[in-house]
Design a protein around this motif. Structure first.
Motif, PDB file in Angstrom:
ATOM      1  N   PHE A 205      59.391  14.895  69.497  1.00 56.45           N
ATOM      2  CA  PHE A 205      60.822  14.615  69.472  1.00 56.45           C
ATOM      3  C   PHE A 205      61.457  15.285  70.679  1.00 56.45           C
ATOM      4  CE2 PHE A 205      59.911  14.392  64.820  1.00 56.45           C
ATOM      5  CZ  PHE A 205      60.394  13.110  64.574  1.00 56.45           C
ATOM      6  N   GLU A 206      62.754  15.053  70.874  1.00 56.81           N
ATOM      7  CA  GLU A 206      63.475  15.698  71.974  1.00 56.81           C
ATOM      8  C   GLU A 206      63.424  17.219  71.831  1.00 56.81           C
ATOM      9  OE1 GLU A 206      68.044  15.858  73.519  1.00 56.81           O
ATOM     10  OE2 GLU A 206      67.263  13.891  72.910  1.00 56.81           O
ATOM     11  N   GLU A 207      63.575  17.711  70.593  1.00 54.00           N
ATOM     12  CA  GLU A 207      63.481  19.138  70.321  1.00 54.00           C
ATOM     13  C   GLU A 207      62.043  19.493  69.922  1.00 54.00           C
ATOM     14  OE1 GLU A 207      67.547  17.724  69.601  1.00 54.00           O
ATOM     15  OE2 GLU A 207      65.739  17.209  68.501  1.00 54.00           O
ATOM     16  N   ALA A 208      61.787  20.789  69.791  1.00 55.76           N
ATOM     17  CA  ALA A 208      60.506  21.222  69.233  1.00 55.76           C
ATOM     18  C   ALA A 208      60.365  20.596  67.845  1.00 55.76           C
ATOM     19  CB  ALA A 208      60.468  22.745  69.141  1.00 55.76           C
ATOM     20  N   SER A 209      59.143  20.460  67.380  1.00 58.15           N
ATOM     21  CA  SER A 209      58.961  19.827  66.069  1.00 58.15           C
ATOM     22  C   SER A 209      57.780  20.421  65.314  1.00 58.15           C
ATOM     23  CB  SER A 209      58.795  18.314  66.207  1.00 58.15           C
ATOM     24  OG  SER A 209      57.640  18.007  66.948  1.00 58.15           O
ATOM     25  N   ILE A 210      57.860  20.251  64.010  1.00 56.29           N
ATOM     26  CA  ILE A 210      56.815  20.688  63.085  1.00 56.29           C
ATOM     27  C   ILE A 210      56.412  19.467  62.272  1.00 56.29           C
ATOM     28  CG2 ILE A 210      56.292  22.174  61.107  1.00 56.29           C
ATOM     29  CD1 ILE A 210      58.537  24.062  62.154  1.00 56.29           C
ATOM     30  N   GLY A 211      55.119  19.251  62.105  1.00 56.89           N
ATOM     31  CA  GLY A 211      54.663  18.104  61.344  1.00 56.89           C
ATOM     32  C   GLY A 211      53.338  18.356  60.658  1.00 56.89           C
ATOM     33  N   ARG A 212      52.893  17.353  59.914  1.00 54.32           N
ATOM     34  CA  ARG A 212      51.646  17.423  59.148  1.00 54.32           C
ATOM     35  C   ARG A 212      51.622  18.680  58.270  1.00 54.32           C
ATOM     36  NH1 ARG A 212      51.289  12.893  61.457  1.00 54.32           N
ATOM     37  NH2 ARG A 212      49.321  11.975  62.145  1.00 54.32           N
ATOM     38  N   VAL A 213      52.761  18.954  57.646  1.00 54.80           N
ATOM     39  CA  VAL A 213      52.898  20.128  56.780  1.00 54.80           C
ATOM     40  C   VAL A 213      52.122  19.857  55.501  1.00 54.80           C
ATOM     41  CG1 VAL A 213      54.528  21.613  55.552  1.00 54.80           C
ATOM     42  CG2 VAL A 213      55.185  20.574  57.748  1.00 54.80           C
ATOM     43  N   VAL A 214      51.145  20.703  55.199  1.00 54.31           N
ATOM     44  CA  VAL A 214      50.280  20.419  54.057  1.00 54.31           C
ATOM     45  C   VAL A 214      49.798  21.707  53.391  1.00 54.31           C
ATOM     46  CG1 VAL A 214      48.227  20.187  55.522  1.00 54.31           C
ATOM     47  CG2 VAL A 214      48.257  19.093  53.304  1.00 54.31           C
ATOM     48  N   ILE A 215      49.827  21.672  52.072  1.00 59.01           N
ATOM     49  CA  ILE A 215      49.237  22.715  51.235  1.00 59.01           C
ATOM     50  C   ILE A 215      48.222  22.018  50.331  1.00 59.01           C
ATOM     51  CG2 ILE A 215      49.615  24.435  49.408  1.00 59.01           C
ATOM     52  CD1 ILE A 215      51.017  25.343  51.884  1.00 59.01           C
ATOM     53  N   LYS A 216      47.030  22.549  50.264  1.00 64.09           N
ATOM     54  CA  LYS A 216      46.003  21.995  49.376  1.00 64.09           C
ATOM     55  C   LYS A 216      46.553  21.939  47.948  1.00 64.09           C
ATOM     56  CE  LYS A 216      41.084  22.590  48.453  1.00 64.09           C
ATOM     57  NZ  LYS A 216      40.526  21.487  49.217  1.00 64.09           N
ATOM     58  N   LYS A 217      46.338  20.833  47.272  1.00 64.18           N
ATOM     59  CA  LYS A 217      46.946  20.584  45.967  1.00 64.18           C
ATOM     60  C   LYS A 217      46.737  21.721  44.969  1.00 64.18           C
ATOM     61  CE  LYS A 217      47.441  17.040  42.439  1.00 64.18           C
ATOM     62  NZ  LYS A 217      47.099  15.670  42.042  1.00 64.18           N
ATOM     63  N   SER A 218      45.549  22.280  44.923  1.00 68.07           N
ATOM     64  CA  SER A 218      45.242  23.322  43.941  1.00 68.07           C
ATOM     65  C   SER A 218      45.960  24.649  44.209  1.00 68.07           C
ATOM     66  CB  SER A 218      43.733  23.550  43.860  1.00 68.07           C
ATOM     67  OG  SER A 218      43.204  23.860  45.130  1.00 68.07           O
ATOM     68  N   TYR A 219      46.696  24.740  45.330  1.00 66.63           N
ATOM     69  CA  TYR A 219      47.411  25.972  45.673  1.00 66.63           C
ATOM     70  C   TYR A 219      48.931  25.793  45.705  1.00 66.63           C
ATOM     71  CZ  TYR A 219      42.889  27.930  46.840  1.00 66.63           C
ATOM     72  OH  TYR A 219      41.592  28.383  46.777  1.00 66.63           O
ATOM     73  N   ARG A 220      49.423  24.626  45.368  1.00 66.16           N
ATOM     74  CA  ARG A 220      50.863  24.367  45.485  1.00 66.16           C
ATOM     75  C   ARG A 220      51.709  25.145  44.486  1.00 66.16           C
ATOM     76  NH1 ARG A 220      50.063  18.098  46.284  1.00 66.16           N
ATOM     77  NH2 ARG A 220      48.910  18.265  48.225  1.00 66.16           N
ATOM     78  N   ASP A 221      51.126  25.625  43.416  1.00 65.12           N
ATOM     79  CA  ASP A 221      51.880  26.390  42.425  1.00 65.12           C
ATOM     80  C   ASP A 221      52.252  27.782  42.920  1.00 65.12           C
ATOM     81  OD1 ASP A 221      49.252  27.307  42.415  1.00 65.12           O
ATOM     82  OD2 ASP A 221      49.215  27.648  40.257  1.00 65.12           O
ATOM     83  N   ARG A 222      51.794  28.167  44.098  1.00 66.35           N
ATOM     84  CA  ARG A 222      52.033  29.513  44.623  1.00 66.35           C
ATOM     85  C   ARG A 222      53.244  29.592  45.551  1.00 66.35           C
ATOM     86  NH1 ARG A 222      46.248  32.256  44.996  1.00 66.35           N
ATOM     87  NH2 ARG A 222      45.193  30.971  43.460  1.00 66.35           N
ATOM     88  N   LYS A 223      53.945  28.483  45.757  1.00 62.69           N
ATOM     89  CA  LYS A 223      55.137  28.442  46.632  1.00 62.69           C
ATOM     90  C   LYS A 223      54.800  28.777  48.085  1.00 62.69           C
ATOM     91  CE  LYS A 223      57.856  27.709  43.073  1.00 62.69           C
ATOM     92  NZ  LYS A 223      58.129  26.376  42.691  1.00 62.69           N
TER      93      LYS A 223
END
Length: 148
Positions: free
Chosen positions: A71-89
């Motif tokens: 993008f024109e600005e800096a960017s962050i993408g492909r943000v991913v947490i393995k499903k079995s760890y999503r309960d940890r915030k």
């Protein structure tokens, strides 16, 4: 035990790290979300890769781009947490670390993301604001969001 972060440019990643990050992205974005799309998009070599390791396993990941590489600005993408760890915030910890990396590595504070619509509140809690109407990306509703 907490997440341990590794920050690497593409040429610093080992073959195993590349394999693991592509496997995690495929596991979530292709299989779990039932979305056939070209994940390997020719941009990984331009990105800073933030890997979140827990107990010697890659469980969290994002890629970060300098302005004008995505993008024109800096960017962050492909943000991913393995499903079995999503309960940890850990999504918040991962994104806050990614924001820190944008500041430290790129000396930037303005960040643009293409967010899946259902995660709007999550990103708003991190200081992002919606800047576009809803659009389809790989048949999934997305919105552009920015953080200054």
């Amino acid at each position: 035990m907490d997440l341990i972060f590794k920050i690497k440019r593409f040429n610093e990643l080992s073959a195993l790290e590349i394999y693991n990050l592509l496997q995690l992205r495929s596991e979530v974005f292709v299989v779990e979300q039932n979305c056939v799309y070209q994940d390997i998009d020719g941009k990984d070599d331009k990105a800073i890769h933030l890997l979140g390791i827990f107990d010697d396993e890659l469980v969290a990941y994002v890629r970060i781009f300098k302005p004008s590489d995505y993008f024109e600005e800096a960017s962050i993408g492909r943000v991913v947490i393995k499903k079995s760890y999503r309960d940890r915030k850990w999504g918040y910890i991962l994104m806050n670390k990614a924001i820190e990396v944008v500041k430290a590595e790129l000396n930037e504070t303005k960040i643009t993301i293409s967010a899946q619509l259902y995660l709007k509140k999550f990103y708003e809690n991190l200081g992002f604001k919606q800047t576009s109407d809803t659009y389809l990306e790989d048949d999934i509703p997305h919105i552009q969001m920015k953080r200054n």
